[in-house]
Design a protein around this motif. Structure first.
Motif, PDB file in Angstrom:
ATOM      1  N   ARG A  14      -2.786  -5.005  15.964  1.00 36.57           N
ATOM      2  CA  ARG A  14      -3.482  -4.247  14.909  1.00 36.57           C
ATOM      3  C   ARG A  14      -2.790  -4.438  13.567  1.00 36.57           C
ATOM      4  O   ARG A  14      -3.439  -4.732  12.542  1.00 36.57           O
ATOM      5  CB  ARG A  14      -3.494  -2.755  15.258  1.00 36.57           C
ATOM      6  CG  ARG A  14      -3.994  -1.857  14.124  1.00 36.57           C
ATOM      7  CD  ARG A  14      -3.531  -0.429  14.275  1.00 36.57           C
ATOM      8  NE  ARG A  14      -2.094  -0.266  14.251  1.00 36.57           N
ATOM      9  CZ  ARG A  14      -1.349  -0.285  13.156  1.00 36.57           C
ATOM     10  NH1 ARG A  14      -1.894  -0.509  11.975  1.00 36.57           N
ATOM     11  NH2 ARG A  14      -0.039  -0.111  13.232  1.00 36.57           N
ATOM     12  N   ALA A  15      -1.470  -4.292  13.581  1.00 33.05           N
ATOM     13  CA  ALA A  15      -0.724  -4.335  12.332  1.00 33.05           C
ATOM     14  C   ALA A  15      -0.730  -5.724  11.706  1.00 33.05           C
ATOM     15  O   ALA A  15      -0.954  -5.866  10.491  1.00 33.05           O
ATOM     16  CB  ALA A  15       0.708  -3.866  12.575  1.00 33.05           C
ATOM     17  N   GLU A  42       3.805  -0.036   7.382  1.00 34.65           N
ATOM     18  CA  GLU A  42       4.177   1.309   6.950  1.00 34.65           C
ATOM     19  C   GLU A  42       4.792   2.099   8.108  1.00 34.65           C
ATOM     20  O   GLU A  42       4.218   2.204   9.196  1.00 34.65           O
ATOM     21  CB  GLU A  42       2.948   2.055   6.432  1.00 34.65           C
ATOM     22  CG  GLU A  42       3.263   3.445   5.915  1.00 34.65           C
ATOM     23  CD  GLU A  42       2.030   4.155   5.355  1.00 34.65           C
ATOM     24  OE1 GLU A  42       2.131   5.349   5.051  1.00 34.65           O
ATOM     25  OE2 GLU A  42       0.977   3.494   5.248  1.00 34.65           O
ATOM     26  N   LYS A  63      -3.247   6.307  15.097  1.00 31.77           N
ATOM     27  CA  LYS A  63      -3.717   4.963  14.752  1.00 31.77           C
ATOM     28  C   LYS A  63      -5.067   4.644  15.400  1.00 31.77           C
ATOM     29  O   LYS A  63      -5.563   3.529  15.281  1.00 31.77           O
ATOM     30  CB  LYS A  63      -2.692   3.912  15.180  1.00 31.77           C
ATOM     31  CG  LYS A  63      -1.340   4.020  14.471  1.00 31.77           C
ATOM     32  CD  LYS A  63      -1.459   3.751  12.983  1.00 31.77           C
ATOM     33  CE  LYS A  63      -0.103   3.754  12.314  1.00 31.77           C
ATOM     34  NZ  LYS A  63      -0.213   3.520  10.838  1.00 31.77           N
ATOM     35  N   ASP A 113      -4.927  -4.257   9.901  1.00 31.77           N
ATOM     36  CA  ASP A 113      -5.730  -3.046  10.086  1.00 31.77           C
ATOM     37  C   ASP A 113      -4.820  -1.819  10.175  1.00 31.77           C
ATOM     38  O   ASP A 113      -3.819  -1.826  10.897  1.00 31.77           O
ATOM     39  CB  ASP A 113      -6.566  -3.142  11.368  1.00 31.77           C
ATOM     40  CG  ASP A 113      -7.641  -4.209  11.274  1.00 31.77           C
ATOM     41  OD1 ASP A 113      -8.245  -4.322  10.203  1.00 31.77           O
ATOM     42  OD2 ASP A 113      -7.863  -4.918  12.272  1.00 31.77           O
ATOM     43  N   ARG A 114      -5.192  -0.748   9.496  1.00 32.69           N
ATOM     44  CA  ARG A 114      -4.405   0.481   9.534  1.00 32.69           C
ATOM     45  C   ARG A 114      -4.717   1.304  10.776  1.00 32.69           C
ATOM     46  O   ARG A 114      -3.925   2.152  11.179  1.00 32.69           O
ATOM     47  CB  ARG A 114      -4.633   1.300   8.264  1.00 32.69           C
ATOM     48  CG  ARG A 114      -4.189   0.575   7.001  1.00 32.69           C
ATOM     49  CD  ARG A 114      -4.348   1.444   5.779  1.00 32.69           C
ATOM     50  NE  ARG A 114      -3.472   2.605   5.840  1.00 32.69           N
ATOM     51  CZ  ARG A 114      -2.184   2.599   5.466  1.00 32.69           C
ATOM     52  NH1 ARG A 114      -1.628   1.479   5.021  1.00 32.69           N
ATOM     53  NH2 ARG A 114      -1.462   3.699   5.537  1.00 32.69           N
ATOM     54  N   GLU A 115      -5.887   1.084  11.380  1.00 29.40           N
ATOM     55  CA  GLU A 115      -6.266   1.757  12.616  1.00 29.40           C
ATOM     56  C   GLU A 115      -6.792   0.717  13.595  1.00 29.40           C
ATOM     57  O   GLU A 115      -7.258  -0.356  13.174  1.00 29.40           O
ATOM     58  CB  GLU A 115      -7.349   2.813  12.361  1.00 29.40           C
ATOM     59  CG  GLU A 115      -6.896   3.962  11.483  1.00 29.40           C
ATOM     60  CD  GLU A 115      -8.013   4.958  11.232  1.00 29.40           C
ATOM     61  OE1 GLU A 115      -9.198   4.550  11.305  1.00 29.40           O
ATOM     62  OE2 GLU A 115      -7.708   6.134  10.966  1.00 29.40           O
ATOM     63  N   ASP A 143       0.333  -4.511   8.256  1.00 31.97           N
ATOM     64  CA  ASP A 143       0.569  -3.094   8.028  1.00 31.97           C
ATOM     65  C   ASP A 143       1.940  -2.745   8.605  1.00 31.97           C
ATOM     66  O   ASP A 143       2.105  -2.644   9.818  1.00 31.97           O
ATOM     67  CB  ASP A 143      -0.520  -2.258   8.706  1.00 31.97           C
ATOM     68  CG  ASP A 143      -0.269  -0.764   8.591  1.00 31.97           C
ATOM     69  OD1 ASP A 143       0.418  -0.353   7.639  1.00 31.97           O
ATOM     70  OD2 ASP A 143      -0.747  -0.015   9.466  1.00 31.97           O
TER      71      ASP A 143
END
Length: 487
Positions: free
Chosen positions: A190-191, A19, A220, A195-197, A17
């Protein structure tokens, strides 16, 4: 405990992720993970993070990561975990104690992730003393009488030598071993896990790490469980005092239970037994007990063994054996408990948790207490924890740390974060219940689950009420309707 291996092996992760990631951080956030099997049902990888998140060009650290794949074969996401410390190995928690870390239904639905934070274990790690030096630092009996100026100076010199060794042997990473940097590392994990959160289960110090993450990345936050909370708003001096009182309370609970049995080394009332324990501590402080390996059991090491056994009610029988042994002049069981506390076995240290613990605390906690504040803290501890107090305070181990602390002590509100569940146990000695109450109150979206009972932390400790509430939240997103109490 080896997990169910019905899920097919996989060396893949979802796409990272990236973004909204700044250009200078894209090389880190865009990493594709190279997983390899590292035991039945486990995969391992290494993630590269900036040494200094404020200036990613300065250098890099490596983060060791382990994954237990969802036993259902189809994970709903990743669940990062942290066992506390600071300095305990998250890789070791999952590899060696998976069923202790998380319940069966969580293992079924989540890819459970353990990682060694920066400075810890198999990640880029702090190094200080070799085993003989560490033994001398932790166990040698001071030459000067407890409480004298010479005794305090002797301890300060020991701490200063330890700090100097950490700086000399840790390849320049010491200033960057902070909870804030570690929380930023968690966002990286996480990224790269796709996972977005962030879904997260943190125990003890891991609650401070998780709360810090929520402060830095409230948008997040996925499902965060903070079990056995540290209060982020109180000073290091207050931490020491409240923990001392907490261990006194747990020691009294142990003693009440002990006196009901036939194998207790003490007799009479709880107050009388606590006084007798105080006499024992004073006795070994005056005349340490020699062990077979050449160490001597003084009051400090005996207190370390007592503390180690008070983390879990299941360890109380070992405490009885240790105290009975000490009363009879045999220090071996007490040393076994102290060695367990320091992760020492057979004369070797199995991890660097002591070095990492000291580094995080010296970098995280400002140390500006005045002499009057210190005197007041000592007086409070002596009144509320008279058995523990004589052996609780020594010289400040961070007084000669080579770098000034960069952490702050302040409430964490994490405005805008999704609901965060805090778990507190009413007679938890290491992270006293009042800290969980305080953190849940500070967090704008905090919800408190209270476990009435003994021992450190509350989830997956045999209380069905706690377990069901935590797992409904983690697996279904069902937030407890108001604070709940589980007896």
């Amino acid at each position: 405990m080896i997990p169910d291996t019905s899920a097919p092996p996989s060396t893949e992760s979802p796409a990272p992720d990236t973004e909204g990631v700044a250009a200078d951080l894209l090389p880190f956030y865009g990493q594709e993970l190279d997983w390899s099997t590292c035991g039945d049902g486990f995969d391992c990888t290494t993630v590269t993070a900036p040494l200094d998140w404020a200036d990613p060009s300065v250098g890099e650290v490596e983060l060791s990561v382990i994954r237990s794949r969802a036993t259902s074969g189809e994970a709903i996401g990743s669940l990062l975990t942290n066992p506390g410390g600071p300095g305990a190995s998250g890789v070791g928690l999952i590899r060696d104690s998976l069923t202790y870390a998380v319940g069966e239904s969580v293992r079924e639905q989540f890819d459970v992730i353990g990682f060694d934070p920066r400075g810890v274990g198999e990640s880029t790690a702090v190094r200080c003393f070799d085993a003989p030096e560490m033994d001398a630092y932790l166990f040698d009996i001071p030459e000067n009488r407890r409480g004298t100026d010479a005794w305090a100076e002797e301890l300060r010199e020991r701490h200063a030598a330890f700090a100097e060794a950490c700086d000399a042997h840790s390849d320049g990473i010491i200033p960057f071993i902070t909870t804030e940097n570690s929380a930023r590392d968690m966002d990286l994990l996480r990224a790269v896990l796709g996972d977005r959160e962030l879904n997260y289960l943190g125990y003890s110090y891991g609650t401070f790490l998780g709360a810090t993450y929520a402060k830095l990345f409230p948008d997040k936050v996925g499902r965060l469980v903070l079990d056995g909370a540290v209060d982020p708003a109180i000073s290091n001096l207050e931490v020491d005092v409240v923990q001392g009182i907490g261990f006194e309370s747990a020691l009294r609970a142990y003693m009440a239970d002990c006196l009901e049995g036939s194998d207790c080394p003490f007799r009479g009332t709880v107050d009388g037994a606590m006084a007798d324990l105080g006499t024992l501590l004073a006795g070994v402080d005056r005349d340490p007990l020699p062990a077979a390996d050449g160490r001597e059991l003084g009051a400090d090491s005996l207190m370390t063994g007592i503390v180690a056994a008070l983390y879990a009610e299941e360890s109380w029988p070992y405490l009885s054996l240790a105290l009975q042994g000490a009363l009879e002049g045999d220090p071996e069981t007490a040393f076994l408990l102290a060695d367990f506390y320091y992760d020492r076995e057979g004369g070797e240290y199995l991890s660097n948790q002591t070095e990492a613990f000291r580094t995080y605390n010296c970098m995280d906690y400002p140390t500006e207490a005045t002499p009057d504040e210190i005197a007041a803290a000592r007086a409070r501890l002596a009144e509320e924890a008279p058995t523990v107090a004589p052996y609780w305070f020594g010289a400040n181990p961070c007084a000669d740390w080579p770098y000034p602390p960069t952490g702050v002590r302040e409430p964490i509100t994490a405005e805008g974060a999704a609901p965060i569940v805090v778990v507190g146990t009413t007679n938890d000695p290491a992270t006293p219940y009042e800290w969980s109450v305080s953190l849940a109150d500070q967090l704008a979206s905090g919800v408190l689950i209270t476990r009435e009972g003994e021992g450190h932390t509350g989830y997956n400790k045999g209380n069905a009420c706690v377990d069901e509430a935590v797992e409904a939240y983690l697996l279904e997103g069902t937030v407890p309707q108001g604070n709940i109490t589980c007896d």
